[in-house]
Design a protein around this motif. Structure first.
Motif, PDB file in Angstrom:
ATOM      1  N   GLU A  85     -48.279 -22.758  33.847  1.00 19.30           N
ATOM      2  CA  GLU A  85     -48.101 -21.898  32.665  1.00 19.30           C
ATOM      3  C   GLU A  85     -47.807 -22.731  31.430  1.00 19.30           C
ATOM      4  O   GLU A  85     -48.373 -22.491  30.351  1.00 19.30           O
ATOM      5  CB  GLU A  85     -46.962 -20.913  32.925  1.00 19.30           C
TER       6      GLU A  85
ATOM      7  N   ILE B 240     -42.499 -16.082  25.201  1.00 21.75           N
ATOM      8  CA  ILE B 240     -43.326 -15.032  25.794  1.00 21.75           C
ATOM      9  C   ILE B 240     -44.224 -14.386  24.749  1.00 21.75           C
ATOM     10  O   ILE B 240     -45.420 -14.160  24.990  1.00 21.75           O
ATOM     11  CB  ILE B 240     -42.426 -13.984  26.480  1.00 21.75           C
TER      12      ILE B 240
ATOM     13  N   GLU C 152     -48.302 -14.341  24.924  1.00 22.63           N
ATOM     14  CA  GLU C 152     -49.040 -13.084  24.959  1.00 22.63           C
ATOM     15  C   GLU C 152     -49.945 -12.918  23.740  1.00 22.63           C
ATOM     16  O   GLU C 152     -51.043 -12.363  23.851  1.00 22.63           O
ATOM     17  CB  GLU C 152     -48.056 -11.913  25.071  1.00 22.63           C
TER      18      GLU C 152
ATOM     19  N   ASP D 182     -51.239 -15.975  30.277  1.00 23.75           N
ATOM     20  CA  ASP D 182     -50.350 -15.316  31.241  1.00 23.75           C
ATOM     21  C   ASP D 182     -48.924 -15.849  31.118  1.00 23.75           C
ATOM     22  O   ASP D 182     -48.705 -17.062  31.067  1.00 23.75           O
ATOM     23  CB  ASP D 182     -50.861 -15.548  32.659  1.00 23.75           C
ATOM     24  N   SER D 183     -47.948 -14.934  31.092  1.00 24.24           N
ATOM     25  CA  SER D 183     -46.548 -15.322  30.900  1.00 24.24           C
ATOM     26  C   SER D 183     -45.678 -14.934  32.099  1.00 24.24           C
ATOM     27  O   SER D 183     -44.463 -14.746  31.948  1.00 24.24           O
ATOM     28  CB  SER D 183     -45.993 -14.657  29.630  1.00 24.24           C
ATOM     29  N   THR D 184     -46.277 -14.839  33.267  1.00 24.99           N
ATOM     30  CA  THR D 184     -45.552 -14.375  34.449  1.00 24.99           C
ATOM     31  C   THR D 184     -44.287 -15.175  34.718  1.00 24.99           C
ATOM     32  O   THR D 184     -43.207 -14.611  34.955  1.00 24.99           O
ATOM     33  CB  THR D 184     -46.462 -14.450  35.696  1.00 24.99           C
ATOM     34  N   MET D 185     -44.386 -16.495  34.697  1.00 26.74           N
ATOM     35  CA  MET D 185     -43.234 -17.335  35.021  1.00 26.74           C
ATOM     36  C   MET D 185     -42.156 -17.242  33.949  1.00 26.74           C
ATOM     37  O   MET D 185     -40.958 -17.203  34.265  1.00 26.74           O
ATOM     38  CB  MET D 185     -43.682 -18.787  35.218  1.00 26.74           C
ATOM     39  N   SER D 186     -42.555 -17.203  32.697  1.00 28.30           N
ATOM     40  CA  SER D 186     -41.585 -17.077  31.609  1.00 28.30           C
ATOM     41  C   SER D 186     -40.885 -15.724  31.658  1.00 28.30           C
ATOM     42  O   SER D 186     -39.669 -15.619  31.414  1.00 28.30           O
ATOM     43  CB  SER D 186     -42.281 -17.264  30.256  1.00 28.30           C
ATOM     44  N   GLN D 187     -41.644 -14.686  31.981  1.00 30.59           N
ATOM     45  CA  GLN D 187     -41.051 -13.350  32.117  1.00 30.59           C
ATOM     46  C   GLN D 187     -40.016 -13.354  33.237  1.00 30.59           C
ATOM     47  O   GLN D 187     -38.918 -12.797  33.090  1.00 30.59           O
ATOM     48  CB  GLN D 187     -42.145 -12.324  32.444  1.00 30.59           C
ATOM     49  N   ALA D 188     -40.371 -13.958  34.359  1.00 33.51           N
ATOM     50  CA  ALA D 188     -39.446 -14.004  35.496  1.00 33.51           C
ATOM     51  C   ALA D 188     -38.187 -14.789  35.141  1.00 33.51           C
ATOM     52  O   ALA D 188     -37.068 -14.398  35.515  1.00 33.51           O
ATOM     53  CB  ALA D 188     -40.141 -14.632  36.701  1.00 33.51           C
TER      54      ALA D 188
ATOM     55  N   GLU E 146     -35.945 -12.640  32.985  1.00 32.78           N
ATOM     56  CA  GLU E 146     -35.260 -11.618  33.782  1.00 32.78           C
ATOM     57  C   GLU E 146     -34.132 -12.218  34.605  1.00 32.78           C
ATOM     58  O   GLU E 146     -33.070 -11.603  34.774  1.00 32.78           O
ATOM     59  CB  GLU E 146     -36.274 -10.911  34.689  1.00 32.78           C
TER      60      GLU E 146
END
Length: 290
Positions: free
Chosen positions: A188, A241, A245, A250-256, A259
């Motif tokens: 990412e 993020i 975006e 894709d920002s999956t890892m940053s989103q996780a 959280e």
């Protein structure tokens, strides 16, 4: 000493190649795909190359060995132990090298009780094509000492974790949280760096930050610092993020990560530590559990 494999995929093949190079004697194996129209030829070619006798029934393997290495997919490991159980010879060492979780390994051990066999939960900690039989192996279970005594003379690198089945696999799977997670995070990061044409600058900056200290020192600094700055760092990640975006990255890892930081902030660790960075990562983990 007789060694046999149930499942003759890459793991069994590479271990066999290495052991044969060390002068190990007869090795036998069974693989349910041995006569498969598409994959049978590969299994047979591997067996021939590794000088392994490929048998047509698992019972034939079990009747001839005192060390059995079961190298099957994780989701098949428990069922395979049920299938093999009636045919296991007393005093056999049953070594499960699957990537099953600790609970499955303990279930296999419990399933085999009463058969007079000992059990080894073996976790291979490196790439087999590189290390072959010398791949670092963590082992736990009541058969571990005998496993080490019998195969270490042939160059196998086996380290005992404990006498408890599942402990070795726990180490491997917990380690995978970092190894697989950091790989996904790097993808990412590099995708973003490449998109903005700042690859070298980003890598150079991170190298300067990460290379100065040992892994353990860096881990300690990141965890202890984050414990009291979780709120601010979660907010800062929002900017990352938004950037990803807006660039359709894709920002999956940053989103996780955001959280996780938000969850961490709910423990009010900054208040618990009175605004001071704790000295050790264990202080943070203990605070999360109490």
């Amino acid at each position: 000493m007789q060694l046999g494999f149930i499942g003759f995929g890459e793991a069994a093949f590479e271990l066999s190649i290495g052991l044969k190079q060390q002068g190990f004697g007869e090795i036998v194996a069974y693989d349910p795909m041995w006569n498969h129209p598409a994959y049978g030829s590969l299994v047979q070619e591997r067996a021939e190359k590794a000088q392994v006798s490929l048998l047509k029934e698992p019972e034939a393997v079990l009747s001839r060995v005192n060390i059995l290495i079961v190298a099957v997919p994780a989701d098949k490991a428990y069922d395979v132990s049920h299938t093999l159980k009636p045919h296991l010879e007393e005093s056999c060492i049953y070594v499960d090298v699957s990537a099953s979780n600790p609970e499955v390994k303990r279930s296999i051990h419990d399933n085999l009780k009463g058969k007079g066999v000992t059990f080894v939960d073996a976790a291979m900690m490196g790439p087999l094509p590189v290390y072959k039989h010398k791949v670092p192996i963590l082992a736990s279970g009541d058969g571990t000492d005998a496993f080490i005594d019998l195969l270490s003379p042939y160059g196998m690198d086996i380290s005992k974790v404990s006498d408890t089945p599942g402990d070795a696999s726990a180490v491997k799977l917990i380690r995978s949280i970092y190894m697989k997670g950091i790989a996904a995070l790097l993808v990412e990061m590099l995708e973003a760096a490449n998109h903005f044409n700042v690859d070298e600058l980003v890598i150079s900056s991170l190298s300067e930050t990460m290379n100065g200290k040992s892994f353990e020192e860096t881990m300690n600094r990141l965890v202890t610092g984050t414990s009291i700055h979780a709120v601010r760092r979660a907010v800062e990640l929002e900017g990352s993020i938004d950037m990803l975006e807006s660039s359709s990255i894709d920002s999956t890892m940053s989103q996780a990560a955001k959280e996780k930081l938000q969850r961490l902030s709910k423990f009010n660790l900054k208040e618990k530590f009175q605004g001071k960075t704790p000295s050790h990562w264990s202080d943070v983990i203990n605070a999360l559990q109490h």
